[in-house]
Design an enzyme around this catalytic site. Structure first.
Site, mmCIF file in Angstrom:
data_model
loop_
_atom_site.group_PDB
_atom_site.id
_atom_site.type_symbol
_atom_site.label_atom_id
_atom_site.label_comp_id
_atom_site.label_asym_id
_atom_site.label_seq_id
_atom_site.Cartn_x
_atom_site.Cartn_y
_atom_site.Cartn_z
ATOM 1 N N SER A 133 -0.376 -4.495 -15.978
ATOM 2 C CA SER A 133 0.831 -3.703 -15.734
ATOM 3 C C SER A 133 1.122 -2.884 -16.982
ATOM 4 O O SER A 133 1.363 -3.442 -18.055
ATOM 5 C CB SER A 133 2.019 -4.618 -15.442
ATOM 6 O OG SER A 133 3.207 -3.864 -15.594
ATOM 7 N N HIS B 4 -1.838 -1.318 -12.728
ATOM 8 C CA HIS B 4 -0.605 -1.630 -11.988
ATOM 9 C C HIS B 4 0.522 -0.786 -12.578
ATOM 10 O O HIS B 4 0.816 -0.845 -13.770
ATOM 11 C CB HIS B 4 -0.299 -3.125 -12.097
ATOM 12 C CG HIS B 4 0.855 -3.557 -11.264
ATOM 13 N ND1 HIS B 4 0.771 -3.766 -9.901
ATOM 14 C CD2 HIS B 4 2.149 -3.829 -11.594
ATOM 15 C CE1 HIS B 4 1.946 -4.155 -9.434
ATOM 16 N NE2 HIS B 4 2.814 -4.184 -10.440
ATOM 17 N N ASP C 19 4.356 0.207 -12.393
ATOM 18 C CA ASP C 19 5.670 -0.277 -11.955
ATOM 19 C C ASP C 19 6.700 0.846 -11.982
ATOM 20 O O ASP C 19 6.995 1.400 -13.040
ATOM 21 C CB ASP C 19 6.135 -1.405 -12.876
ATOM 22 C CG ASP C 19 5.398 -2.701 -12.602
ATOM 23 O OD1 ASP C 19 5.344 -3.112 -11.426
ATOM 24 O OD2 ASP C 19 4.871 -3.289 -13.560
ATOM 25 N N MET D 245 10.550 1.812 -11.324
ATOM 26 C CA MET D 245 11.900 1.225 -11.204
ATOM 27 C C MET D 245 12.941 2.339 -11.284
ATOM 28 O O MET D 245 12.793 3.279 -12.057
ATOM 29 C CB MET D 245 12.128 0.227 -12.334
ATOM 30 C CG MET D 245 11.064 -0.858 -12.399
ATOM 31 S SD MET D 245 11.459 -2.068 -13.653
ATOM 32 C CE MET D 245 9.977 -3.085 -13.605
ATOM 33 N N HIS E 170 3.554 0.052 -7.621
ATOM 34 C CA HIS E 170 4.531 -0.930 -7.143
ATOM 35 C C HIS E 170 5.902 -0.269 -7.187
ATOM 36 O O HIS E 170 6.483 -0.107 -8.257
ATOM 37 C CB HIS E 170 4.463 -2.172 -8.060
ATOM 38 C CG HIS E 170 5.486 -3.207 -7.758
ATOM 39 N ND1 HIS E 170 5.709 -4.285 -8.592
ATOM 40 C CD2 HIS E 170 6.347 -3.357 -6.714
ATOM 41 C CE1 HIS E 170 6.664 -5.045 -8.074
ATOM 42 N NE2 HIS E 170 7.082 -4.504 -6.951
ATOM 43 N N MET F 288 9.657 -0.115 -6.898
ATOM 44 C CA MET F 288 10.915 -0.871 -6.883
ATOM 45 C C MET F 288 12.024 0.174 -6.843
ATOM 46 O O MET F 288 12.756 0.384 -7.818
ATOM 47 C CB MET F 288 10.997 -1.770 -8.132
ATOM 48 C CG MET F 288 10.032 -2.946 -8.068
ATOM 49 S SD MET F 288 9.669 -3.678 -9.674
ATOM 50 C CE MET F 288 8.301 -2.636 -10.190
ATOM 51 N N MET G 19 5.877 -11.708 -5.532
ATOM 52 C CA MET G 19 6.516 -11.669 -6.851
ATOM 53 C C MET G 19 6.759 -13.108 -7.324
ATOM 54 O O MET G 19 7.363 -13.914 -6.614
ATOM 55 C CB MET G 19 7.872 -10.950 -6.788
ATOM 56 C CG MET G 19 7.840 -9.472 -6.469
ATOM 57 S SD MET G 19 6.898 -8.471 -7.623
ATOM 58 C CE MET G 19 7.751 -8.774 -9.174
ATOM 59 N N GLY H 99 12.070 -6.238 -12.077
ATOM 60 C CA GLY H 99 12.909 -5.443 -12.977
ATOM 61 C C GLY H 99 12.457 -5.447 -14.422
ATOM 62 O O GLY H 99 12.704 -4.486 -15.138
ATOM 63 N N PHE H 100 11.784 -6.504 -14.829
ATOM 64 C CA PHE H 100 11.421 -6.606 -16.249
ATOM 65 C C PHE H 100 10.077 -7.310 -16.411
ATOM 66 O O PHE H 100 9.757 -8.217 -15.643
ATOM 67 C CB PHE H 100 12.490 -7.397 -17.021
ATOM 68 C CG PHE H 100 13.857 -6.776 -16.888
ATOM 69 C CD1 PHE H 100 14.238 -5.720 -17.707
ATOM 70 C CD2 PHE H 100 14.733 -7.213 -15.911
ATOM 71 C CE1 PHE H 100 15.481 -5.122 -17.549
ATOM 72 C CE2 PHE H 100 15.979 -6.624 -15.743
ATOM 73 C CZ PHE H 100 16.352 -5.571 -16.570
ATOM 74 N N GLY H 101 9.359 -6.914 -17.448
ATOM 75 C CA GLY H 101 8.161 -7.645 -17.838
ATOM 76 C C GLY H 101 8.563 -8.848 -18.688
ATOM 77 O O GLY H 101 9.719 -9.000 -19.089
ATOM 78 N N GLY H 102 7.595 -9.705 -18.930
ATOM 79 C CA GLY H 102 7.800 -10.800 -19.877
ATOM 80 C C GLY H 102 8.648 -11.957 -19.387
ATOM 81 O O GLY H 102 9.128 -12.754 -20.189
ATOM 82 N N ASP I 58 2.390 -11.151 -8.990
ATOM 83 C CA ASP I 58 2.969 -10.291 -10.036
ATOM 84 C C ASP I 58 4.130 -11.012 -10.712
ATOM 85 O O ASP I 58 5.149 -11.285 -10.075
ATOM 86 C CB ASP I 58 3.453 -8.986 -9.383
ATOM 87 C CG ASP I 58 3.973 -7.965 -10.384
ATOM 88 O OD1 ASP I 58 3.943 -8.221 -11.593
ATOM 89 O OD2 ASP I 58 4.413 -6.884 -9.919
ATOM 90 N N GLY I 59 3.949 -11.297 -12.006
ATOM 91 C CA GLY I 59 5.033 -11.851 -12.805
ATOM 92 C C GLY I 59 4.668 -13.144 -13.502
ATOM 93 O O GLY I 59 4.371 -14.155 -12.862
ATOM 94 N N GLY I 60 4.626 -13.099 -14.816
ATOM 95 C CA GLY I 60 4.413 -14.326 -15.592
ATOM 96 C C GLY I 60 3.012 -14.893 -15.518
ATOM 97 O O GLY I 60 2.808 -16.083 -15.788
ATOM 98 N N GLY J 183 1.128 -8.149 -17.320
ATOM 99 C CA GLY J 183 1.659 -7.130 -18.228
ATOM 100 C C GLY J 183 1.703 -7.649 -19.644
ATOM 101 O O GLY J 183 0.846 -7.337 -20.474
ATOM 102 N N SER J 184 2.695 -8.501 -19.915
ATOM 103 C CA SER J 184 2.864 -8.979 -21.291
ATOM 104 C C SER J 184 1.666 -9.810 -21.746
ATOM 105 O O SER J 184 1.310 -9.787 -22.930
ATOM 106 C CB SER J 184 4.168 -9.773 -21.420
ATOM 107 O OG SER J 184 4.253 -10.767 -20.434
HETATM 108 C C1 DX5 Z 1 8.260 -6.796 -12.763
HETATM 109 C C2 DX5 Z 1 6.995 -6.007 -12.601
HETATM 110 C C3 DX5 Z 1 5.770 -6.658 -13.144
HETATM 111 C C4 DX5 Z 1 5.802 -6.916 -14.613
HETATM 112 C C5 DX5 Z 1 4.829 -8.022 -14.909
HETATM 113 O O1 DX5 Z 1 9.259 -6.229 -11.991
HETATM 114 O O2 DX5 Z 1 6.752 -5.766 -11.225
HETATM 115 O O3 DX5 Z 1 4.614 -5.921 -12.791
HETATM 116 O O4 DX5 Z 1 5.486 -5.822 -15.382
HETATM 117 O O5 DX5 Z 1 4.942 -8.309 -16.252
HETATM 118 P P1 DX5 Z 1 4.554 -9.729 -16.847
HETATM 119 O O6 DX5 Z 1 3.104 -9.932 -16.567
HETATM 120 O O7 DX5 Z 1 4.878 -9.584 -18.282
HETATM 121 O O8 DX5 Z 1 5.408 -10.750 -16.139
HETATM 122 ZN ZN ZN Z 2 4.801 -4.916 -10.569
#
Ligand code: DX5
Ligand code: ZN
Length: 227
Positions: A9, A34, A36, A38, A67, A69, A138, A143-146, A176-178, A198-199
């Site tokens: 991401s 990927h 994102d 928003m 993706h 959002m 999800m 809404g946020f990475g990390g 997607d996520g964590g 992502g992170s």
């Molecule tokens: C969150 C995004 C994800 C996010 C994943 O809304 O859709 O794609 O960037 O980031 P990590 O891998 O850091 O959870």
């Molecule tokens: Zn995403």
């Protein structure tokens, strides 16, 4: 062994060097980009749109996995198709007419995905699963990475895996996520085949100059090989 796809991401990339960050992950063996999107309305954050997609398109042949959002969703779909997106995924809560939105994505020449938040019920798959190219689960609230992986997503993955297998169709199952090296194998065992990170990837630090992400992409693949 199943075919696994790694989808960094770019939300966690260094936006001042976005082009380099994209070629670096692809050169290091990642599969999808990927992307994102928003809108500060459907989710409480604001990121990038079709102009940025268009700008990165010439840098890689890799699949750009958008993706969305955003709400409403339909108006922006043709813009992303024109900007070179390959897959466009949306949240059912953000569309008045889910079947129509899937059709619109296909008419625009893209593959269509439906995204499930942690509390979104799977019944949204009931009448459309066979029309989808991808289901995205999800494992954080969008809404946020990390953020931290929500383990309940594993239950959902198992349920969707069974439903996809019943169709006999080639529908990707993305998470997607964590996603990190310490949970990706378990996530694969629950049925995912496409892994957004992502992170984990962009936060891992680079391997030198010109920068690459071989160590972290390799570590994720090594864990997948154990799944
Ligand atoms: C969150 C995004 C994800 C996010 C994943 O809304 O859709 O794609 O960037 O980031 P990590 O891998 O850091 O959870
Ligand atoms: Zn995403």
């Amino acid at each position: 062994m199943a075919t696994y796809r790694i989808a960094p991401s770019i939300l966690s990339a260094n936006f001042a060097k976005l082009g380099e960050e994209i070629t670096a992950v692809i050169d290091s063996g990642a599969d999808f980009i990927h992307f994102d999107v928003m809108d500060n309305h459907y989710v409480p954050n604001l990121t990038i749109g079709p102009l940025v997609c268009e700008a990165i398109r010439p840098l890689t042949d890799a699949i750009i996995d958008v993706h969305l959002m955003v709400e409403p969703v339909d108006r922006i779909i043709p813009d992303f198709a024109k900007a070179g997106a390959n897959i466009i995924s949306f949240h059912p809560e953000a569309s008045r007419h889910i079947d129509r939105t899937i059709g619109l994505i296909h008419e625009q020449g893209c593959k269509a995905g439906l995204v499930f938040n942690p509390a979104t019920p799977l019944y949204y798959l009931d009448h459309v699963l066979e029309k989808l190219d991808l289901v995205l689960i999800m494992s954080v609230n969008p809404g946020f990475g990390g953020q931290k992986f929500i383990p309940e997503a594993l239950v959902k993955l198992r349920a969707v895996r069974a439903r996809i297998d019943e169709t006999g169709k080639d529908i990707l199952l993305e998470i997607d996520g964590g996603v990190k090296t310490d949970n990706i194998a378990e996530i694969a065992r629950a049925g995912a085949d496409t892994f957004v990170a992502g992170s984990a990837i962009y936060g891992a630090g680079r391997d030198g100059d010109p920068h690459r992400y071989d160590s972290i992409v390799g570590a994720l693949r090594a864990e997948l090989a154990k799944a």
